[in-house]
Design a protein around this motif. Sequence first.
Motif, PDB file in Angstrom:
ATOM      1  N   GLN A  14      53.308 -17.924  32.245  1.00 39.32           N
ATOM      2  CA  GLN A  14      53.768 -16.540  32.070  1.00 39.32           C
ATOM      3  C   GLN A  14      55.072 -16.270  32.822  1.00 39.32           C
ATOM      4  O   GLN A  14      55.529 -15.132  32.869  1.00 39.32           O
ATOM      5  CB  GLN A  14      52.698 -15.565  32.567  1.00 39.32           C
ATOM      6  CG  GLN A  14      51.429 -15.566  31.724  1.00 39.32           C
ATOM      7  CD  GLN A  14      50.397 -14.585  32.238  1.00 39.32           C
ATOM      8  OE1 GLN A  14      50.289 -14.330  33.436  1.00 39.32           O
ATOM      9  NE2 GLN A  14      49.624 -14.007  31.334  1.00 39.32           N
ATOM     10  N   THR A  34      57.607  -8.571  30.016  1.00 34.15           N
ATOM     11  CA  THR A  34      56.533  -7.748  29.462  1.00 34.15           C
ATOM     12  C   THR A  34      56.998  -7.007  28.219  1.00 34.15           C
ATOM     13  O   THR A  34      58.193  -6.740  28.042  1.00 34.15           O
ATOM     14  CB  THR A  34      56.037  -6.716  30.489  1.00 34.15           C
ATOM     15  OG1 THR A  34      57.151  -5.946  30.960  1.00 34.15           O
ATOM     16  CG2 THR A  34      55.388  -7.406  31.681  1.00 34.15           C
ATOM     17  N   ARG A  47      59.073 -12.176  35.154  1.00 34.76           N
ATOM     18  CA  ARG A  47      57.851 -11.860  34.410  1.00 34.76           C
ATOM     19  C   ARG A  47      58.293 -10.942  33.276  1.00 34.76           C
ATOM     20  O   ARG A  47      58.818  -9.857  33.508  1.00 34.76           O
ATOM     21  CB  ARG A  47      56.867 -11.164  35.345  1.00 34.76           C
ATOM     22  CG  ARG A  47      55.771 -10.379  34.683  1.00 34.76           C
ATOM     23  CD  ARG A  47      54.983  -9.637  35.771  1.00 34.76           C
ATOM     24  NE  ARG A  47      54.034  -8.692  35.233  1.00 34.76           N
ATOM     25  CZ  ARG A  47      53.274  -7.893  35.994  1.00 34.76           C
ATOM     26  NH1 ARG A  47      53.390  -7.948  37.308  1.00 34.76           N
ATOM     27  NH2 ARG A  47      52.429  -7.062  35.443  1.00 34.76           N
ATOM     28  N   ALA A  90      52.107  -9.404  29.261  1.00 34.63           N
ATOM     29  CA  ALA A  90      53.108 -10.405  29.626  1.00 34.63           C
ATOM     30  C   ALA A  90      53.266 -11.460  28.537  1.00 34.63           C
ATOM     31  O   ALA A  90      52.289 -11.911  27.935  1.00 34.63           O
ATOM     32  CB  ALA A  90      52.703 -11.072  30.934  1.00 34.63           C
ATOM     33  N   TRP A 147      48.816 -10.024  32.740  1.00 36.38           N
ATOM     34  CA  TRP A 147      49.484 -10.839  33.745  1.00 36.38           C
ATOM     35  C   TRP A 147      48.453 -11.478  34.675  1.00 36.38           C
ATOM     36  O   TRP A 147      47.580 -10.809  35.219  1.00 36.38           O
ATOM     37  CB  TRP A 147      50.448  -9.977  34.535  1.00 36.38           C
ATOM     38  CG  TRP A 147      51.047 -10.641  35.739  1.00 36.38           C
ATOM     39  CD1 TRP A 147      50.754 -10.403  37.047  1.00 36.38           C
ATOM     40  CD2 TRP A 147      52.070 -11.644  35.740  1.00 36.38           C
ATOM     41  NE1 TRP A 147      51.522 -11.197  37.872  1.00 36.38           N
ATOM     42  CE2 TRP A 147      52.335 -11.975  37.096  1.00 36.38           C
ATOM     43  CE3 TRP A 147      52.764 -12.304  34.732  1.00 36.38           C
ATOM     44  CZ2 TRP A 147      53.287 -12.923  37.470  1.00 36.38           C
ATOM     45  CZ3 TRP A 147      53.713 -13.254  35.103  1.00 36.38           C
ATOM     46  CH2 TRP A 147      53.973 -13.560  36.452  1.00 36.38           C
TER      47      TRP A 147
END
Length: 201
Positions: free
Chosen positions: A88, A56, A54, A63, A82
């Motif tokens: 994502q 960021t 993930r 995200a 998120w």
Amino acid sequence: MKKRLLLLALTGAAAIFWQGCRKNESAKKDVALNGGFSVKTLGLDNTGDYSNFRITNAQNGLAAEVASLSLVTGATGDLAAWSNIAHQKWRITNVGPGLYTLMNLGTGKYTQAYNYNGHYVPIQVSANNSDAQKWIIIPTDSGYKVISKTVGLALTGKGTGMITLAPFTDGNKSQIWGAMPIAPDGYRDDQVVNFFHRTLP
């Protein structure tokens, strides 16, 4: 004598416990760094190593995703809260010393630097093994900067707008990225989909 031995044993146990706590705290710090993006948590040391993340942005914690959940070639990326959707989630793969590819699990396509009317932007394209799909990931004090191999520009967040490419500037948090390792997950096989696009009438 027995008391002295007991005291030494307790002292040794306390020291071991303290060292264990320090190691655990260190590990947690690595995972917590700007969303989890540290050298230890990336863990892609050898060519061919890959894992899912993930990703960021350090400026707002949002995200990275493929905009509008698009599947089309040429779609751009943006930032959003998120929500644990495939668009994502990203697979980062080591493709050579200091070089990586970024594949989106929701589309199966790869992030590529592209010249759009004189301005470079990252878009998604089917795998083509070109240098335009290779990225240099460099650790910083608060995360990573991600630089295009071909144009030397950095992935740059812009609020909730389109992710762009721009010259890297020290202190610009919008150009610093974190990533938290996520569980292995399935992904859309872009090559298989394209095969049926070619063979079906």
